[in-house]
Enzyme design. Structure first.
Site, PDB file in Angstrom:
ATOM      1  N   PRO A  51      48.510  73.243  29.717  1.00 13.43           N
ATOM      2  CA  PRO A  51      49.435  74.345  30.011  1.00 13.43           C
ATOM      3  C   PRO A  51      49.260  75.447  28.974  1.00 13.43           C
ATOM      4  CG  PRO A  51      50.632  72.363  29.272  1.00 13.43           C
ATOM      5  CD  PRO A  51      49.189  71.979  29.398  1.00 13.43           C
ATOM      6  N   ARG A  52      49.219  76.703  29.446  1.00 16.13           N
ATOM      7  CA  ARG A  52      49.111  77.803  28.489  1.00 16.13           C
ATOM      8  C   ARG A  52      50.500  78.160  27.969  1.00 16.13           C
ATOM      9  NH1 ARG A  52      45.180  81.074  32.541  1.00 16.13           N
ATOM     10  NH2 ARG A  52      43.217  80.096  31.949  1.00 16.13           N
TER      11      ARG A  52
ATOM     12  N   GLY B  80      36.312  79.584  29.884  1.00  9.07           N
ATOM     13  CA  GLY B  80      36.467  79.265  31.299  1.00  9.07           C
ATOM     14  C   GLY B  80      36.841  80.553  32.009  1.00  9.07           C
ATOM     15  N   HIS B  81      35.920  81.096  32.783  1.00 13.13           N
ATOM     16  CA  HIS B  81      36.136  82.400  33.418  1.00 13.13           C
ATOM     17  C   HIS B  81      36.234  82.229  34.925  1.00 13.13           C
ATOM     18  CE1 HIS B  81      34.211  84.562  29.702  1.00 13.13           C
ATOM     19  NE2 HIS B  81      35.254  83.823  29.399  1.00 13.13           N
TER      20      HIS B  81
ATOM     21  N   LYS C  14      38.987  88.139  31.949  1.00 17.28           N
ATOM     22  CA  LYS C  14      37.682  88.791  31.738  1.00 17.28           C
ATOM     23  C   LYS C  14      36.736  88.521  32.904  1.00 17.28           C
ATOM     24  CE  LYS C  14      37.384  86.441  27.876  1.00 17.28           C
ATOM     25  NZ  LYS C  14      38.739  85.884  27.778  1.00 17.28           N
ATOM     26  N   GLY C  15      36.718  87.250  33.368  1.00 14.12           N
ATOM     27  CA  GLY C  15      35.803  86.863  34.448  1.00 14.12           C
ATOM     28  C   GLY C  15      36.038  87.700  35.691  1.00 14.12           C
TER      29      GLY C  15
ATOM     30  N   GLY D  27      45.727  91.312  41.058  1.00 20.06           N
ATOM     31  CA  GLY D  27      45.567  90.022  41.727  1.00 20.06           C
ATOM     32  C   GLY D  27      44.268  89.402  41.263  1.00 20.06           C
TER      33      GLY D  27
ATOM     34  N   ASP E   1      41.581  84.135  27.950  1.00 14.66           N
ATOM     35  CA  ASP E   1      42.126  83.983  29.301  1.00 14.66           C
ATOM     36  C   ASP E   1      42.830  85.235  29.808  1.00 14.66           C
ATOM     37  OD1 ASP E   1      41.207  81.357  29.226  1.00 14.66           O
ATOM     38  OD2 ASP E   1      43.108  80.600  28.431  1.00 14.66           O
TER      39      ASP E   1
ATOM     40  N   THR F 106      38.965  72.985  22.247  1.00 17.74           N
ATOM     41  CA  THR F 106      38.656  72.542  23.608  1.00 17.74           C
ATOM     42  C   THR F 106      37.845  71.244  23.586  1.00 17.74           C
ATOM     43  OG1 THR F 106      36.679  73.914  23.617  1.00 17.74           O
ATOM     44  CG2 THR F 106      38.690  74.890  24.529  1.00 17.74           C
TER      45      THR F 106
ATOM     46  N   GLN G  91      36.484  84.079  24.891  1.00 12.54           N
ATOM     47  CA  GLN G  91      37.630  83.936  23.993  1.00 12.54           C
ATOM     48  C   GLN G  91      38.360  85.277  23.866  1.00 12.54           C
ATOM     49  OE1 GLN G  91      34.420  82.267  22.783  1.00 12.54           O
ATOM     50  NE2 GLN G  91      35.368  80.819  24.171  1.00 12.54           N
TER      51      GLN G  91
ATOM     52  N   GLY H 278      42.575  72.464  31.421  1.00  9.12           N
ATOM     53  CA  GLY H 278      43.744  72.173  32.259  1.00  9.12           C
ATOM     54  C   GLY H 278      45.049  72.125  31.476  1.00  9.12           C
TER      55      GLY H 278
HETATM   56  P1  GDP Z   1      39.161  84.672  31.318  1.00  8.99           P
HETATM   57  O1  GDP Z   1      38.892  83.461  30.486  1.00  8.99           O
HETATM   58  O2  GDP Z   1      39.545  85.859  30.495  1.00  8.99           O
HETATM   59  O3  GDP Z   1      38.061  84.994  32.280  1.00  8.99           O
HETATM   60  O4  GDP Z   1      40.455  84.328  32.185  1.00  8.99           O
HETATM   61  P2  GDP Z   1      40.702  82.954  33.010  1.00  8.99           P
HETATM   62  O5  GDP Z   1      39.897  83.000  34.240  1.00  8.99           O
HETATM   63  O6  GDP Z   1      40.606  81.778  32.122  1.00  8.99           O
HETATM   64  O7  GDP Z   1      42.244  83.109  33.315  1.00  8.99           O
HETATM   65  C1  GDP Z   1      42.739  84.204  34.021  1.00  8.99           C
HETATM   66  C2  GDP Z   1      43.474  83.701  35.261  1.00  8.99           C
HETATM   67  O8  GDP Z   1      44.187  84.770  35.832  1.00  8.99           O
HETATM   68  C3  GDP Z   1      42.563  83.189  36.341  1.00  8.99           C
HETATM   69  O9  GDP Z   1      43.215  82.162  37.030  1.00  8.99           O
HETATM   70  C4  GDP Z   1      42.364  84.406  37.235  1.00  8.99           C
HETATM   71  O10 GDP Z   1      42.047  84.053  38.580  1.00  8.99           O
HETATM   72  C5  GDP Z   1      43.727  85.028  37.155  1.00  8.99           C
HETATM   73  N1  GDP Z   1      43.782  86.472  37.290  1.00  8.99           N
HETATM   74  C6  GDP Z   1      42.945  87.419  36.769  1.00  8.99           C
HETATM   75  N2  GDP Z   1      43.428  88.651  37.026  1.00  8.99           N
HETATM   76  C7  GDP Z   1      44.567  88.479  37.717  1.00  8.99           C
HETATM   77  C8  GDP Z   1      45.555  89.380  38.249  1.00  8.99           C
HETATM   78  O11 GDP Z   1      45.481  90.589  38.115  1.00  8.99           O
HETATM   79  N3  GDP Z   1      46.625  88.823  38.896  1.00  8.99           N
HETATM   80  C9  GDP Z   1      46.769  87.490  39.038  1.00  8.99           C
HETATM   81  N4  GDP Z   1      47.834  87.034  39.667  1.00  8.99           N
HETATM   82  N5  GDP Z   1      45.874  86.619  38.538  1.00  8.99           N
HETATM   83  C10 GDP Z   1      44.798  87.109  37.882  1.00  8.99           C
HETATM   84  P1  IMO Z   2      38.038  82.217  27.495  1.00  6.52           P
HETATM   85  O1  IMO Z   2      36.641  82.784  27.363  1.00  6.52           O
HETATM   86  C1  IMO Z   2      41.551  80.537  25.575  1.00  6.52           C
HETATM   87  C2  IMO Z   2      40.933  78.294  21.859  1.00  6.52           C
HETATM   88  C3  IMO Z   2      41.226  76.810  21.924  1.00  6.52           C
HETATM   89  C4  IMO Z   2      41.698  76.594  20.496  1.00  6.52           C
HETATM   90  C5  IMO Z   2      40.768  77.495  19.692  1.00  6.52           C
HETATM   91  C6  IMO Z   2      39.568  76.789  19.087  1.00  6.52           C
HETATM   92  O2  IMO Z   2      38.260  81.433  28.728  1.00  6.52           O
HETATM   93  O3  IMO Z   2      39.050  83.282  27.244  1.00  6.52           O
HETATM   94  P2  IMO Z   2      37.304  75.860  20.150  1.00  6.52           P
HETATM   95  O4  IMO Z   2      37.065  74.842  21.217  1.00  6.52           O
HETATM   96  O5  IMO Z   2      36.778  77.210  20.462  1.00  6.52           O
HETATM   97  O6  IMO Z   2      36.885  75.385  18.784  1.00  6.52           O
HETATM   98  O7  IMO Z   2      38.908  75.992  20.073  1.00  6.52           O
HETATM   99  O8  IMO Z   2      40.320  78.494  20.583  1.00  6.52           O
HETATM  100  N1  IMO Z   2      39.960  78.791  22.879  1.00  6.52           N
HETATM  101  C7  IMO Z   2      40.318  79.475  23.966  1.00  6.52           C
HETATM  102  N2  IMO Z   2      41.537  79.813  24.440  1.00  6.52           N
HETATM  103  N3  IMO Z   2      40.452  80.956  26.213  1.00  6.52           N
HETATM  104  C8  IMO Z   2      39.228  80.652  25.745  1.00  6.52           C
HETATM  105  O9  IMO Z   2      38.090  81.142  26.289  1.00  6.52           O
HETATM  106  C9  IMO Z   2      39.117  79.855  24.593  1.00  6.52           C
HETATM  107  N4  IMO Z   2      38.077  79.354  23.878  1.00  6.52           N
HETATM  108  C10 IMO Z   2      38.614  78.720  22.821  1.00  6.52           C
HETATM  109  O10 IMO Z   2      42.226  76.544  22.866  1.00  6.52           O
HETATM  110  O11 IMO Z   2      43.005  77.088  20.335  1.00  6.52           O
HETATM  111 MG    MG Z   3      39.492  81.484  30.342  1.00 12.14          MG
END
Ligand code: GDP
Ligand code: IMO
Ligand code: MG
Length: 426
Positions: A300-301, A40-41, A16-17, A411, A13, A125, A220, A298
């Site tokens: 909480p992180r 989840g990206h 990356k997306g 952002g 999280d 997950t 991940q 969903g």
């Molecule tokens: P990923 O799994 O690495 O692709 O990341 P996620 O999408 O799960 O979580 C990143 C969250 O941070 C998402 O809600 C993005 O929209 C948000 N985000 C990414 N870059 C930024 C940033 O520079 N600033 C803010 N405020 N939010 C960001």
């Molecule tokens: P993105 O690509 C954050 C975490 C789960 C759990 C552990 C094992 O969005 O960054 P799993 O379902 O893979 O067997 O769960 O890994 N986890 C992630 N945490 N971002 C992810 O993907 C994750 N994919 C798995 O929360 O702790």
């Molecule tokens: Mg993610």
């Protein structure tokens, strides 16, 4: 043209997306190599907000080919939903015939295994990802390409389903899955997915041999890596750079760069050690202000300060040559910001990331505290516009991690991006 990997440097999280969507303007192929729909990206641009679990984050650019490599585990229901929602055609998306399938019994087992772990639950997950990789290694897996050979599937499936049902019912006391429905499901998947199933290593190789960049999309994070992460609180694949070669079928000479995506602080979803975790109001403040809730589940992180020990380790096991720092804007308005520069474990100071999750759990962070900034960094795209406090924070992270920052995200939207150096320049 070369390949460029964009890899999660923390616990997932990291954003990356968002970064892939930004970089994909200058890429021909975007490729996922590991994980499944545990990812989840989030991508936000003028076309809308996209929460992608399986399809690569390059899909918003019509010129890109997006591929799901053999190292990914694929739940076809999730893939078909994303194909339909985003109206993706086979000119825009392909899935490897060698990728393993997440079957209904994997999802059942993921949940049953977690229940059985009780207090030691990993907090997966629940998408069946771990059990699908277990079957891959146990040579019991079914691959996407096998969907196209129903006769062979009709021979293999009864045996596998019978075995899985024994485990589900006799070990866990769960309800068995129904063989006929599973077989019917695979037939439907075959019909709906057939046009997308390809040997994607050829697509990647062709792009590398021609004039398009290949961007490799991490899922991940490195600290969730099966080998290099905080085992056993990890995922069941290799999100680190090594996973890109096996997960796509390409050679190391293809690389033009390997970037680690670091949030300006840390988050973690699920269980496991997290030395810099902010358990009180500070963590709540970031979570609420920044909406730090899982994109997939969903949940909480958990929030923590930037962990320089873990960050440096992550850079080392991946050989990062670029740092991409996201969510700088989330730290706007803090009087002081902590950066963890070392741990104290059982009274001994160390700058090494411990191998053992139990030991890491006992690590007390040693912080360096720097002054924060009051100015907004949101949406800044020029370094000259960045305030001095934010600049020195970036500089300090570069020094601690030992890798130059090339992109800063200010952002969630595509255009809220500050480029310090062109990451895609070879
Ligand atoms: P990923 O799994 O690495 O692709 O990341 P996620 O999408 O799960 O979580 C990143 C969250 O941070 C998402 O809600 C993005 O929209 C948000 N985000 C990414 N870059 C930024 C940033 O520079 N600033 C803010 N405020 N939010 C960001
Ligand atoms: P993105 O690509 C954050 C975490 C789960 C759990 C552990 C094992 O969005 O960054 P799993 O379902 O893979 O067997 O769960 O890994 N986890 C992630 N945490 N971002 C992810 O993907 C994750 N994919 C798995 O929360 O702790
Ligand atoms: Mg993610």
């Amino acid at each position: 043209m070369p390949a460029y990997a964009v890899i999660g440097a923390q616990w997932g999280d990291e954003g990356k997306g968002k970064i892939i969507d930004f970089l994909a303007e200058n890429a021909a192929v975007i490729a996922r190599y590991s994980g499944g729909n545990n990812a989840g990206h989030t991508v936000i641009n003028d076309a809308g907000t996209f929460k992608l679990h399986l399809v690569p984050s390059g899909i918003c650019w019509p010129h890109t080919m997006n591929v799901i490599g053999n190292g990914v585990v694929v739940d076809p229901d999730v893939l078909l939903k994303e194909i339909n929602e985003n109206e993706l055609d086979p000119q825009h998306l392909a899935v490897s015939d060698r990728a393993h399938l997440i079957m209904p019994y994997h999802i059942v087992l993921d949940q049953l295994e977690e229940e059985r772990r009780g207090n030691a639950a990993i907090g997966t997950t629940g998408r069946g990802v771990g059990p699908a990789y277990v079957d891959k290694v146990a040579r019991l897996g079914l691959r996407v390409g096998e969907l196209l050979d129903p006769e062979n599937l009709a021979l293999r499936l009864p045996e596998i389903v019978a075995f899985k049902n024994e485990i589900i019912t006799k070990i866990y006391g769960g309800d068995p899955v129904d063989l006929d429905s599973v077989f019917a499901l695979t037939n439907r998947w075959a019909t709906e997915l057939a046009a997308y199933i390809r040997p994607v290593e050829n697509i990647v190789a062709d792009a590398l041999e021609s004039d398009g960049n290949v961007i490799i999309e991490g899922a991940q994070g490195s600290l969730l890596d099966l080998d290099h992460g905080t085992y056993p609180y990890v995922t069941s694949s290799n999100p680190t750079v090594g996973g890109t070669l096996t997960g796509l079928g390409m050679g190391p000479g293809s690389y033009g760069g390997v970037a680690g995506v670091y949030k300006a602080y840390c988050t973690r979803v699920g269980a496991g050690p997290f030395p810099t975790e902010m358990l009180g109001e500070e963590g709540d403040r970031i979570r609420e202000q920044a909406g730090e809730y899982g994109t997939t589940t969903g949940r909480p992180r958990r929030i923590g300060w930037f962990d320089g020990v873990a960050g440096r380790y992550s850079a080392r096991v991946n050989g990062f040559d670029a740092m991409i720092i996201t969510r700088l804007d989330t730290l706007d308005g803090w009087d002081e910001i902590n950066i963890c520069v070392a741990y104290e474990i059982d009274g001994v100071r160390t700058e090494q990331f411990p191998v053992d999750a139990v030991m890491l759990d006992r690590a007390e962070p040693i912080y360096e505290t720097i002054s924060g900034w009051t100015e907004s960094t949101r949406a800044i795209t020029e370094y000259s516009q960045l305030n001095a406090g934010a600049r020195s924070y970036i500089k300090r992270l570069e020094e601690i991690v030992g890798v130059p920052a090339k992109i800063i995200s200010t952002g969630p939207r595509r255009e809220e991006t500050l480029v310090l150096q062109d990451f895609l320049a070879h």
